[in-house]
Write a protein that holds these residues in place. Structure first.
Motif, short mmCIF file in Angstrom:
data_model
loop_
_atom_site.label_atom_id
_atom_site.label_comp_id
_atom_site.label_asym_id
_atom_site.label_seq_id
_atom_site.Cartn_x
_atom_site.Cartn_y
_atom_site.Cartn_z
N ALA A 90 0.83 -1.20 0.00
CA ALA A 90 0.00 0.00 0.00
C ALA A 90 0.86 1.25 0.00
O ALA A 90 1.98 1.25 0.47
N ALA A 91 0.30 2.36 -0.52
CA ALA A 91 1.07 3.60 -0.64
C ALA A 91 0.87 4.52 0.56
O ALA A 91 1.14 5.70 0.48
N GLN A 92 0.41 4.01 1.67
CA GLN A 92 0.25 4.82 2.86
C GLN A 92 1.15 4.29 3.97
O GLN A 92 1.59 3.16 3.94
N GLU A 93 1.43 5.14 4.95
CA GLU A 93 2.29 4.74 6.05
C GLU A 93 1.67 3.56 6.80
O GLU A 93 0.48 3.56 7.07
N GLN A 94 2.51 2.58 7.09
CA GLN A 94 2.06 1.41 7.84
C GLN A 94 3.01 1.18 9.00
O GLN A 94 4.23 1.28 8.84
N THR A 95 2.45 0.84 10.15
CA THR A 95 3.24 0.53 11.33
C THR A 95 2.86 -0.84 11.84
O THR A 95 1.66 -1.16 11.94
N ARG A 96 3.87 -1.65 12.12
CA ARG A 96 3.65 -2.99 12.69
C ARG A 96 4.45 -3.08 13.98
O ARG A 96 5.63 -2.70 14.01
N THR A 97 3.84 -3.62 15.01
CA THR A 97 4.53 -3.82 16.28
C THR A 97 4.38 -5.27 16.69
O THR A 97 3.28 -5.83 16.62
N LYS A 98 5.50 -5.86 17.09
CA LYS A 98 5.49 -7.23 17.62
C LYS A 98 6.06 -7.16 19.03
O LYS A 98 7.05 -6.48 19.27
N VAL A 99 5.43 -7.91 19.94
CA VAL A 99 5.85 -7.92 21.34
C VAL A 99 6.06 -9.36 21.77
O VAL A 99 5.29 -10.25 21.40
N PHE A 100 7.13 -9.59 22.53
CA PHE A 100 7.40 -10.91 23.09
C PHE A 100 7.55 -10.76 24.60
O PHE A 100 8.29 -9.90 25.07
N SER A 131 11.58 -9.35 28.04
CA SER A 131 10.47 -8.68 27.39
C SER A 131 11.06 -7.94 26.20
O SER A 131 12.06 -7.23 26.34
N ALA A 132 10.47 -8.11 25.02
CA ALA A 132 11.04 -7.50 23.82
C ALA A 132 9.93 -6.96 22.93
O ALA A 132 8.81 -7.46 22.94
N SER A 133 10.27 -5.92 22.17
CA SER A 133 9.33 -5.38 21.20
C SER A 133 10.08 -4.88 19.98
O SER A 133 11.25 -4.52 20.06
N LYS A 134 9.37 -4.90 18.85
CA LYS A 134 9.92 -4.38 17.60
C LYS A 134 8.81 -3.63 16.89
O LYS A 134 7.70 -4.16 16.70
N THR A 135 9.09 -2.38 16.52
CA THR A 135 8.13 -1.58 15.78
C THR A 135 8.76 -1.16 14.46
O THR A 135 9.85 -0.58 14.45
N THR A 136 8.07 -1.46 13.37
CA THR A 136 8.53 -1.10 12.03
C THR A 136 7.51 -0.17 11.41
O THR A 136 6.31 -0.47 11.42
N THR A 137 7.97 0.96 10.91
CA THR A 137 7.10 1.93 10.24
C THR A 137 7.64 2.17 8.85
O THR A 137 8.82 2.46 8.68
N ALA A 172 11.74 4.29 6.03
CA ALA A 172 11.43 3.09 6.80
C ALA A 172 12.21 3.17 8.11
O ALA A 172 13.40 3.52 8.11
N THR A 173 11.56 2.89 9.23
CA THR A 173 12.23 2.89 10.53
C THR A 173 11.93 1.59 11.24
O THR A 173 10.87 0.98 11.05
N ARG A 174 12.88 1.18 12.08
CA ARG A 174 12.69 -0.01 12.90
C ARG A 174 13.28 0.28 14.27
O ARG A 174 14.44 0.67 14.38
N GLU A 175 12.49 0.10 15.31
CA GLU A 175 12.93 0.29 16.70
C GLU A 175 12.76 -1.03 17.42
O GLU A 175 11.68 -1.63 17.38
N ARG A 176 13.83 -1.49 18.08
CA ARG A 176 13.76 -2.74 18.85
C ARG A 176 14.28 -2.49 20.26
O ARG A 176 15.25 -1.76 20.45
N THR A 177 13.65 -3.16 21.22
CA THR A 177 14.07 -3.10 22.61
C THR A 177 13.92 -4.47 23.23
O THR A 177 12.92 -5.15 23.00
N ALA A 178 14.91 -4.87 24.00
CA ALA A 178 14.84 -6.13 24.76
C ALA A 178 15.28 -5.82 26.19
O ALA A 178 16.30 -5.16 26.40
N THR A 179 14.51 -6.28 27.16
CA THR A 179 14.81 -6.01 28.57
C THR A 179 14.93 -7.33 29.33
O THR A 179 14.03 -8.17 29.25
N ASN A 180 16.04 -7.48 30.05
CA ASN A 180 16.23 -8.63 30.92
C ASN A 180 15.37 -8.40 32.16
O ASN A 180 15.58 -7.42 32.89
N LEU A 181 14.42 -9.27 32.42
CA LEU A 181 13.49 -9.06 33.53
C LEU A 181 14.14 -9.26 34.89
O LEU A 181 13.65 -8.74 35.90
N ASP A 182 15.25 -10.01 34.94
CA ASP A 182 15.94 -10.21 36.21
C ASP A 182 16.75 -8.99 36.62
O ASP A 182 16.76 -8.60 37.79
N THR A 183 17.45 -8.37 35.66
CA THR A 183 18.34 -7.26 35.98
C THR A 183 17.75 -5.90 35.63
O THR A 183 18.22 -4.88 36.13
#
Length: 190
Positions: free
Chosen positions: A25-35, A41-47, A55-66
């Motif tokens: 599609a010719a319009q902005e699209q954003t997808r987010t995946k969460v684990f 805990s992790a997430s990835k957002t692609t726009t 095109a942008t991609r942001e990813r974050t992963a967090t160690n829940l123990d630390t």
């Protein structure tokens, strides 16, 4: 610091291959995946915005123990004859590395030039090229230089096809003392 030839090759390949980001599609699209797992805990957002060529991609992963987090941010911008890319990765202790570069389309392939900055603050020049002719012959090259412009690593590949025979030649060179770390991940079993 660039940890391995595999990582360097991966970053260069990513920079050369990022056009795959564009949706139909010719319009902005954003997808987010969460684990959410027991330890992380992790997430990835692609726009993707095909109209602006961004095109942008942001990813974050967090160690829940630390509570430590690692992040990655990538931006690709389409240009008239290729694209630019910027990637920044920050580790759980705040150390970061980055890659900035430009991919330029040519009549037979593309070229890439860029700069990588390692976690220790060292700067590297990156260059790559790939080409293919109408007969299935192809060539590719990658090189890494230090901040003084001295060659640290290079790889050249040519593949020729003639009468059903495929010939592939690969040559590499590495500066004395340049020892990239092994890639993390799967190890050969043996």
């Amino acid at each position: 610091m660039i940890n391995s030839r595999l990582m360097l090759a991966s970053l260069t390949a990513l920079a050369l291959a990022l056009p795959a980001f564009a949706p139909a599609a010719a319009q902005e699209q954003t997808r987010t995946k969460v684990f959410e797992g027991p330890n992380v805990s992790a997430s990835k957002t692609t726009t993707v915005n095909p109209e602006t060529g961004t095109a942008t991609r942001e990813r974050t992963a967090t160690n829940l123990d630390t509570g430590n987090s690692a992040t990655s941010s990538a931006v690709r911008q389409r240009t008239e004859n290729g694209s630019t890319i910027g990637i920044v990765q920050t580790g759980p202790w705040g150390n970061s590395r980055s890659l900035d570069g430009t991919r330029t389309r040519t009549d037979t392939g593309s070229t890439f030039t860029g700069t990588a900055t390692g976690r220790a603050g060292r700067t590297y020049g990156l260059a790559g090229a790939r080409s293919r002719d109408g007969d299935g012959n192809s060539a590719a090259s990658q090189s890494v230089t230090n901040s003084a412009g001295e060659s640290l690593y290079s790889r050249n590949r040519t593949t020729t096809r003639s009468e059903g025979v495929v010939n592939r030649n690969v040559s590499t060179s590495k500066a004395r003392g340049f020892k990239p770390s092994r890639a993390r991940g799967k190890r050969p079993r043996g």
